[in-house]
Scaffold this motif. Structure first.
Motif, PDB file in Angstrom:
ATOM      1  N   GLN A   1      13.615  15.299 -45.917  1.00  0.00           N
ATOM      2  CA  GLN A   1      12.699  15.424 -46.922  1.00  0.00           C
ATOM      3  C   GLN A   1      12.130  13.985 -46.756  1.00  0.00           C
ATOM      4  O   GLN A   1      10.983  13.654 -46.673  1.00  0.00           O
ATOM      5  CB  GLN A   1      12.754  16.062 -47.973  1.00  0.00           C
ATOM      6  N   LYS A   2      13.031  13.105 -47.184  1.00  0.00           N
ATOM      7  CA  LYS A   2      12.612  11.498 -47.133  1.00  0.00           C
ATOM      8  C   LYS A   2      12.180  10.961 -45.756  1.00  0.00           C
ATOM      9  O   LYS A   2      11.252  10.439 -45.649  1.00  0.00           O
ATOM     10  CB  LYS A   2      13.759  10.740 -47.583  1.00  0.00           C
ATOM     11  N   ARG A   3      12.712  11.432 -44.403  1.00  0.00           N
ATOM     12  CA  ARG A   3      12.263  11.207 -43.432  1.00  0.00           C
ATOM     13  C   ARG A   3      11.020  11.643 -43.143  1.00  0.00           C
ATOM     14  O   ARG A   3      10.033  10.925 -42.537  1.00  0.00           O
ATOM     15  CB  ARG A   3      13.401  11.720 -42.075  1.00  0.00           C
ATOM     16  N   SER A   4      10.775  12.941 -43.361  1.00  0.00           N
ATOM     17  CA  SER A   4       9.260  13.762 -43.310  1.00  0.00           C
ATOM     18  C   SER A   4       8.395  12.857 -44.221  1.00  0.00           C
ATOM     19  O   SER A   4       7.440  12.776 -43.698  1.00  0.00           O
ATOM     20  CB  SER A   4       9.540  15.167 -43.760  1.00  0.00           C
ATOM     21  N   LYS A   5       8.723  12.706 -45.089  1.00  0.00           N
ATOM     22  CA  LYS A   5       7.700  11.746 -46.180  1.00  0.00           C
ATOM     23  C   LYS A   5       7.400  10.481 -45.628  1.00  0.00           C
ATOM     24  O   LYS A   5       6.198  10.157 -45.415  1.00  0.00           O
ATOM     25  CB  LYS A   5       8.288  11.902 -47.464  1.00  0.00           C
ATOM     26  N   ARG A   6       8.349   9.744 -45.080  1.00  0.00           N
ATOM     27  CA  ARG A   6       8.177   8.649 -44.265  1.00  0.00           C
ATOM     28  C   ARG A   6       7.308   8.522 -43.080  1.00  0.00           C
ATOM     29  O   ARG A   6       6.348   7.699 -42.857  1.00  0.00           O
ATOM     30  CB  ARG A   6       9.395   7.624 -44.035  1.00  0.00           C
ATOM     31  N   ALA A   7       7.608   9.682 -42.290  1.00  0.00           N
ATOM     32  CA  ALA A   7       6.690   9.907 -41.315  1.00  0.00           C
ATOM     33  C   ALA A   7       5.241  10.309 -41.303  1.00  0.00           C
ATOM     34  O   ALA A   7       4.573  10.138 -40.704  1.00  0.00           O
ATOM     35  CB  ALA A   7       7.754  11.222 -40.275  1.00  0.00           C
ATOM     36  N   VAL A   8       5.072  11.163 -42.228  1.00  0.00           N
ATOM     37  CA  VAL A   8       3.803  11.591 -42.920  1.00  0.00           C
ATOM     38  C   VAL A   8       3.069  10.418 -43.197  1.00  0.00           C
ATOM     39  O   VAL A   8       2.209  10.110 -43.003  1.00  0.00           O
ATOM     40  CB  VAL A   8       3.994  12.646 -43.919  1.00  0.00           C
ATOM     41  N   GLU A   9       3.730   9.432 -44.030  1.00  0.00           N
ATOM     42  CA  GLU A   9       3.166   8.386 -44.597  1.00  0.00           C
ATOM     43  C   GLU A   9       2.805   7.395 -43.507  1.00  0.00           C
ATOM     44  O   GLU A   9       1.719   6.712 -43.378  1.00  0.00           O
ATOM     45  CB  GLU A   9       4.222   7.654 -45.577  1.00  0.00           C
ATOM     46  N   GLU A  10       3.732   7.172 -42.599  1.00  0.00           N
ATOM     47  CA  GLU A  10       3.399   6.200 -41.423  1.00  0.00           C
ATOM     48  C   GLU A  10       2.041   7.004 -40.708  1.00  0.00           C
ATOM     49  O   GLU A  10       1.411   6.170 -40.128  1.00  0.00           O
ATOM     50  CB  GLU A  10       4.589   6.295 -40.489  1.00  0.00           C
ATOM     51  N   ALA A  11       2.160   8.176 -40.435  1.00  0.00           N
ATOM     52  CA  ALA A  11       1.205   8.748 -39.932  1.00  0.00           C
ATOM     53  C   ALA A  11      -0.310   8.281 -40.275  1.00  0.00           C
ATOM     54  O   ALA A  11      -1.260   8.421 -39.518  1.00  0.00           O
ATOM     55  CB  ALA A  11       1.449  10.211 -39.299  1.00  0.00           C
ATOM     56  N   VAL A  12      -0.217   8.654 -41.655  1.00  0.00           N
ATOM     57  CA  VAL A  12      -1.406   8.337 -42.439  1.00  0.00           C
ATOM     58  C   VAL A  12      -1.806   7.102 -42.277  1.00  0.00           C
ATOM     59  O   VAL A  12      -3.164   6.795 -42.195  1.00  0.00           O
ATOM     60  CB  VAL A  12      -1.019   8.872 -43.801  1.00  0.00           C
ATOM     61  N   ARG A  13      -1.029   6.245 -42.547  1.00  0.00           N
ATOM     62  CA  ARG A  13      -1.095   4.652 -42.580  1.00  0.00           C
ATOM     63  C   ARG A  13      -1.723   4.324 -41.124  1.00  0.00           C
ATOM     64  O   ARG A  13      -2.855   3.756 -40.906  1.00  0.00           O
ATOM     65  CB  ARG A  13      -0.119   3.936 -42.618  1.00  0.00           C
ATOM     66  N   ARG A  14      -1.227   5.007 -39.967  1.00  0.00           N
ATOM     67  CA  ARG A  14      -1.602   4.636 -38.544  1.00  0.00           C
ATOM     68  C   ARG A  14      -3.075   5.051 -38.476  1.00  0.00           C
ATOM     69  O   ARG A  14      -3.798   4.437 -37.942  1.00  0.00           O
ATOM     70  CB  ARG A  14      -0.631   5.071 -37.595  1.00  0.00           C
TER      71      ARG A  14
END
Length: 141
Positions: free
Chosen positions: A65-78
């Motif tokens: 869940q942490k990895r997914s959250k970080r991936a989503v945050e990164e995708a949103v930021r990008r």
């Protein structure tokens, strides 16, 4: 005497069979107890293993869940950065188009002003109706 020995041996054999039967019963009782203890130990080990597996699964899920959250945050930021770049580029292109339009309009107005200046300098001041007649007569003729 043979009969006596035979009876004694027979009694001893019966006695040993009884002792052996009692020992077998005791062994069976102990064996059943051991089997029960082994079954309980296996059940406890299985429960402990389930508990460990559940804890491991919870930890793994939390990490995922942490990895997914970080991936989503990164995708949103990008995506946000890309969108901001796109908007900047669109504004720049709009500015270029606006500038071209203004340049074209300025050129048009400059040409129109020169034509008007030329027309004004070519014709002497006349009456309103006369100027209209001149314009219409040159068009038809």
């Amino acid at each position: 005497m043979k009969d006596t020995i035979f009876k004694v041996v027979e009694e001893e054999r019966k006695s040993l069979e009884q002792v052996h039967a009692k020992e077998r019963e005791i062994w069976k009782i102990e064996h059943d107890k051991d089997q029960e203890n082994v079954s309980l130990a296996i059940q406890e080990a299985l429960q402990e293993q389930r508990k460990i597996s559940q804890e491991t699964l919870k930890i793994a899920m939390a990490e995922e869940q942490k990895r997914s959250k970080r991936a989503v945050e990164e995708a949103v930021r990008r995506t946000r950065n890309e969108l901001m770049e796109y908007v900047k580029e669109q504004k720049r292109l709009d500015q270029v188009i606006r500038q071209r339009s203004l340049s074209s309009l300025e050129l048009f107005l400059s040409c129109a002003q020169k034509q008007l200046s030329f027309l004004i300098s070519e014709e002497p001041a006349s009456t309103e109706g006369g100027e209209y007649e001149k314009l219409t007569s040159t068009d038809s003729g």
